[in-house]
Design a protein around this motif. Structure first.
Motif, PDB file in Angstrom:
ATOM      1  N   GLU A 294       0.848  -1.186   0.000  1.00 29.78           N
ATOM      2  CA  GLU A 294       0.000   0.000   0.000  1.00 29.78           C
ATOM      3  C   GLU A 294       0.882   1.234   0.000  1.00 29.78           C
ATOM      4  O   GLU A 294       2.037   1.186   0.416  1.00 29.78           O
ATOM      5  N   LYS A 295       0.302   2.318  -0.426  1.00 24.69           N
ATOM      6  CA  LYS A 295       1.011   3.597  -0.333  1.00 24.69           C
ATOM      7  C   LYS A 295       1.425   3.838   1.121  1.00 24.69           C
ATOM      8  O   LYS A 295       0.625   3.659   2.036  1.00 24.69           O
ATOM      9  N   GLY A 296       2.684   4.210   1.328  1.00 23.24           N
ATOM     10  CA  GLY A 296       3.152   4.504   2.676  1.00 23.24           C
ATOM     11  C   GLY A 296       3.474   3.290   3.532  1.00 23.24           C
ATOM     12  O   GLY A 296       3.718   3.412   4.722  1.00 23.24           O
ATOM     13  N   ALA A 297       3.487   2.111   2.940  1.00 23.04           N
ATOM     14  CA  ALA A 297       3.783   0.902   3.709  1.00 23.04           C
ATOM     15  C   ALA A 297       5.203   0.937   4.259  1.00 23.04           C
ATOM     16  O   ALA A 297       5.484   0.399   5.322  1.00 23.04           O
ATOM     17  N   PHE A 298       6.103   1.566   3.544  1.00 23.63           N
ATOM     18  CA  PHE A 298       7.472   1.740   4.027  1.00 23.63           C
ATOM     19  C   PHE A 298       8.035   2.971   3.334  1.00 23.63           C
ATOM     20  O   PHE A 298       7.429   3.482   2.380  1.00 23.63           O
TER      21      PHE A 298
END
Ligand SMILES: Nc1ncnc2c1ncn2[C@@H]1O[C@H](COP(=O)(O)OP(=O)(O)OP(=O)(O)O)[C@@H](O)[C@H]1O
Ligand SMILES: [Mg+2]
Lengths: 130, 358
Positions: B78-82
């Protein structure tokens, strides 16, 4: 007398195959054998023989017992399946997941297998006549 | 285009038949065999004969990527997962939906990812990194490896439960040297193929003698190595040169024998200790006197000197080994070793190699 019960026995260990084969023959069964799941599957798909019960080892080359059970459950749903394993819990668990009717752990008592066969086939006969 | 499985050997015909019988089952498959034997070709042929060809054949190489990257490639994120995950990205499990996911070099998958893979295969569900949503997977998993997974299980580098889950159908491809009947057909096929790609190349087909040589060569790199030889031949148009540049023809026969043979028989210093540390010490002790004081020892160690001693030692053993094999026929030995007769005589006298006195 009723027709003999037809067994397909699958194991990659030839000694086990011949022991089983002799035993069930002497008990009046009609026995065919296969050395792995692939040979067994070909026997089934050739349609030359009908079987009442499949007795299969699990860890085998080509098509494993677990693979054979999955295929048989789909293509020959009436065939009863007894799985035997000598390799710890995992193959046995996979066989149950593939919906083998009975899973036994090696070494297995031949008389016990016979009991299981009778039990499995009787139940299905009862159902048929209902 | 999918490469057809070329070959007429018993083992290859059986593999084709097996593919035929299982291509519609969607049961997990494990393909094993040495490098270059055709594991990927078998995977593609399974897909080609399956009812899944409307959907993708997706390959991922589990040895080529570092752990975290491999994980995000497999499951997506997902967006922003890391840090760096600026936007959502689907993984291979999603791209392979309703198709085939080919897990190449599965034997090299890190243990932590093996647990996750096992969980996904058990539950039929996965979630992308940074997502709390579970996705149902419908992929046909085909895995391949050139490792001996049973051995890796014993070494605790591969999970036994994952092995059994993948090993539902096992396709083992024997090395090319064990199915030499396939070699002429493969040569024919690839010769034609490369000729059609580069019609102006001068290459010529092997004559009968060359074909015999091709069939006798052990092909450590299997079909891929054979392809490379044919390509090379098409450019330089000399089979002799191609053979000259191949790794020693007898390497396969010699290497496995030598340890059993010599260290035991000659009763020399080498003790084969079971653990590596001891093994290393005993090996070094053959070339350096370890009994001297540590200061003197460090002065003694010189890579150059040791290299010379070690290579002399190995050369001596190999030469003796080959001479014994050919009944001390020196010109045959020279041929096998690919040195001139003169060089061989020189080396025999330098290393004091003599035939056994009768
Ligand atoms: N039976 C065959 N018929 C035709 N081509 C083949 C055959 N076997 C292998 N090849 C060709 O040989 C090359 C190597 O095969 P492939 O990549 O499938 O090997 P691999 O077993 O996956 O090797 P690695 O372990 O190195 O990944 C490929 O170009 C493939 O097309
Ligand atoms: Mg490959």
């Amino acid at each position: 007398m009723a027709d003999p019960i037809r067994l397909l026995i699958v194991d990659d260990n030839e000694d086990i195959l011949s022991t089983f084969s002799e035993f069930f023959n002497s008990m009046g069964y009609n026995v065919k054998t296969a050395v792995d799941g692939f040979v067994a599957l070909k026997l089934l798909r050739e349609k030359a023989h009908d079987f009442d019960c499949l007795i299969t080892d699990l860890v085998m080359p080509n098509i494993s017992g677990v693979g054979l059970i999955s295929i048989v459950k789909k293509e020959y749903p009436d065939l009863k399946i007894i799985a035997m394993t000598g390799y710890g819990d995992q193959p046995g668990a996979l066989a149950s997941e593939a919906r083998a009717d009975v899973v036994l752990f090696k070494p297995v008592d031949l008389f016990k297998i016979e009991e299981k066969i009778i039990a499995l086939l009787d139940v299905s006969n009862l159902k048929k006549h209902e | 285009m999918t490469t057809p499985l070329i070959g007429v050997s018993k083992s290859l015909l059986k593999i084709k038949e097996l593919i035929n019988h299982v291509a519609n089952t969607c049961l997990n498959v494990l393909i094993t065999g040495e490098t270059g034997v055709g594991k990927e070709v078998v995977a593609q042929n399974l897909y080609e004969e399956s009812p899944r060809t409307e959907h993708n054949f997706v390959k991922i190489n589990c040895a080529a990527l570092p752990e975290t990257l491999l994980e995000s490639e497999l499951y997506g994120y997902e967006k922003g997962a890391f840090t760096g995950a600026h936007k959502k990205r689907p993984g291979k499990f999603q791209s392979a939906h309703k198709g085939v996911l080919f897990l190449d070099e599965i034997g090299d998958m890190p243990l932590s990812l093996q647990s996750k893979m096992l969980h996904v295969l058990q539950s039929g569900e996965f979630s992308p990194l940074g997502s709390d949503q579970d996705f149902k997977t419908d992929v046909w998993v085909i895995a391949a490896t050139n490792h001996d997974l049973e051995k890796r299980i014993k070494q605790k580098q591969f999970r036994e439960d994952l092995f059994y889950r993948l090993n539902i159908i096992k396709i083992d491809i024997p090395p090319l040297r064990e199915r030499t009947e396939d070699i002429p057909l493969l040569v024919e096929y690839y010769f034609k193929l490369y000729k059609s790609e580069y019609p102006n190349n001068p290459g010529s087909k092997p004559d009968e003698d060359t074909m015999v040589r091709l069939c006798n060569y052990p092909w450590p790199g299997n079909v891929r190595q054979l392809q490379n030889c044919i390509k090379k031949q098409m450019v330089i148009n000399s089979w002799d040169k191609v053979f000259d540049e191949m790794p020693a023809e007898d390497s396969h026969a010699i290497v496995p024998d030598i340890s059993a043979h010599d260290s035991v028989k000659k009763g020399e210093t080498r003790n084969l200790h079971p653990d590596f540390a001891n093994d290393r010490i005993s090996l070094i002790s053959e070339f350096v006197d370890l009994s001297t004081s540590s200061e003197k020892l460090l002065q003694e160690i010189s890579l150059k000197k040791i290299k010379k001693k070690a290579s002399d030692r190995v050369e001596k053993e190999v030469i003796t080994f080959v001479l014994e094999k050919v009944g001390w026929n020196r010109s045959r030995a020279a041929k096998i070793l690919k040195v001139s007769y003169k060089t061989l005589l020189y080396k025999m006298s330098e290393f004091d190699i003599n035939p056994p006195s009768k």
